[in-house]
Design an enzyme around this catalytic site. Sequence first.
Site, short mmCIF file in Angstrom:
data_model
loop_
_atom_site.label_atom_id
_atom_site.label_comp_id
_atom_site.label_asym_id
_atom_site.label_seq_id
_atom_site.Cartn_x
_atom_site.Cartn_y
_atom_site.Cartn_z
N ARG A 73 0.85 -1.19 0.00
CA ARG A 73 0.00 0.00 0.00
C ARG A 73 0.89 1.25 0.00
NH1 ARG A 73 -1.66 0.73 4.33
NH2 ARG A 73 -1.13 -1.11 5.52
N TYR A 220 -1.30 -3.03 -7.03
CA TYR A 220 -1.17 -3.80 -5.78
C TYR A 220 -2.53 -3.91 -5.06
CZ TYR A 220 -0.40 -5.02 -1.00
OH TYR A 220 -0.51 -5.65 0.20
N LYS A 275 -3.11 -11.29 11.99
CA LYS A 275 -4.58 -11.44 12.10
C LYS A 275 -5.04 -12.74 11.45
CE LYS A 275 -6.39 -7.52 10.59
NZ LYS A 275 -5.14 -6.77 10.34
C1 OXD Z 1 -3.21 -4.66 5.07
C2 OXD Z 1 -3.87 -5.77 4.35
O1 OXD Z 1 -2.26 -4.06 4.54
O2 OXD Z 1 -4.77 -6.38 4.94
O3 OXD Z 1 -3.64 -4.36 6.19
O4 OXD Z 1 -3.53 -6.03 3.18
MN MN Z 2 -5.35 -5.49 6.78
#
Ligand code: OXD
Ligand code: MN
Length: 618
Positions: A73, A220, A275
């Site tokens: 990101r 991305y 997560k």
């Molecule tokens: C993040 C994802 O960057 O879930 O949090 O891809």
């Molecule tokens: Mn995420």
Amino acid sequence: MKLNELKHAKLKGWVEDAVALMTPDSVEICDGSKAEYDRMIKTMVDAGLGVALNPDKRPGCYWFCSDPSDVARAESRTFIASRKKEDAGPTNNWTDPDELKATMKGQYKGCMKGRTMYVIPFSMGPVGSDIAKIGVEITDSPYVVFNMHIMTRVGVKVLDVLGKDGFFVPCLHSIAKPLGPGEKDTVWPCEPDVSKKFISHFPDSTGDFKYEIWSYGSGYGGNALLGKKCLALRIASVLARDEGWLAEHMLILKLTNPQGNVKYVAGALPSACGKTNLAMLIPTLPGWKVETIGDDIAWMKFGKDGHLYAINPEAGFFGVAPGTSDHSNKSAMDSIKKNTIFTNTGLTEDGDIWWEQIGYPAPGKTITTWKGEKVPSPKTDKAVAGQEIAHPNSRFTVPASQCHVIAKEWEDPKGVPISAFLFGGRRATTIPLVNQSKSWVHGVFMGSITGSEITAAALDIKAGTVRRDPFAMLPFCGYHMGDYFAHWLKLGKKAQDEGNGDKLPKIFFVNWFRKDKDGKFMWPGYGENSRVLAWMFDRCDNKDNCLETPIGFLPKPGSIEAPAGTSAETLAELTKVDIDGWKKEIADIKDKHYSQFGDKLPKELYDLLDVLEKELHA
Ligand code: OXD
Ligand code: MN
């Protein structure tokens, strides 16, 4: 389906305007079918932009590699363009929406020449559910189309729900690489200059649409699959504020104890902090079971019975590959054996994927890195400084339905009732293994001060340093973070005023990542985290297993049994209040974190900081 068959006039008009601006060679309305999915992948593989993996090893799986500028990101290029600057707050990049639109329109002009424009109608949440929301993404990337097929619910059924005038969030996307006559694509077409990429959100537009997403230059996932971070978090957080619900960066898990009693837990951890592993955890504690509802995003609304109900708006997992192994996440490893898209991992000689800490050495003599170089196969799966077989933020995209531990209720349109929230971060010092808040307001305080060591999930920030990431929402909150804290406080107060305070989820803070003075992890994590989940489960039933301290309720000695290999002293160290560490923490929060929110910081939170400071100095 053809453009002129669209029944929704506003949608049709929006697509026609986009066609006039971006001038694609052709337009396709996506139907969400398997044939479409296969065709999109074939388009890319035939053009040499992707590789079909060995069907004996990974049937239905494909390998893609991005441009080095496009691996994560782009936070510095992500904008919340609200009409007023103060509505974006100090933690978001803000630009005047009219200026931003003018700049981006200039870039979008002719950007799809030589390409097909795909129009993807998608639902976040089960199609037709009261909690679900519809978006429509326009893109020139077949990679985006097939990933959206996995991550959302795409197609004609969504257009049926939308009808002639239903609400949708328009999402514009282009990889920004028009093709001249006869020109062939490079491996990953995009805008390689990061400063020309834009991931823009308009939360209060005054034009035809109130909420809009415009993304340019990146392919991305988090920048291009616009249902995920852009719609389901940044725009949804604004909708949630306005409509009285919660859109959060949280996994959702179903926890069953040995007696067969169930509780649902929603947990916020910053990007690439585990997560997905937690959502699919295999407990080491006998008789306990974890099943998955979601691994990244939760949308939650209060039901008529006063409980808070959560859905996972997504339909797939976009998980971080490196570090995923049979030890850290066997369920994920089993889920990605077929029908999975891999991006930026390594490619083995026998047509399979590989990454650092996958649990076994790379087979064969050589391996292809995510940058396309052939290097000798590493003899172990350990990460080696300065060498990347897989990019640290390489990903797998897999349908959630393929996960062996997906809970049967994961698509229940009314959601699951949440008993506990868990916040956490990656912290080497100070923050204990687990800590329960003393009240809802104290829980919001804990969420608001979350700090975490930075990971590879975002470009342009330095991995390894601690940054405050409140509620793990720092990169995803679509409005002023001070107002976001106030929204959480308001929802808790409303529930209490309505006599439902006891139905509010209990709030916990966890830290699996403490290190000793030699830099070694003090807690084994993964399946052993079930010990912490079990303690939380019992706290939700008000079992007498905690001690009150200035920072919150910590486990009573003996209430969490130390796992094999962890000494009683280490566990004691992990569950005590580090007074000096907390004093430093408070000073840092006061000077560098809370100070940035000015008047928007709810007074209740500042007061709690003062109380904590006094108690620690007493
Ligand atoms: C993040 C994802 O960057 O879930 O949090 O891809
Ligand atoms: Mn995420």
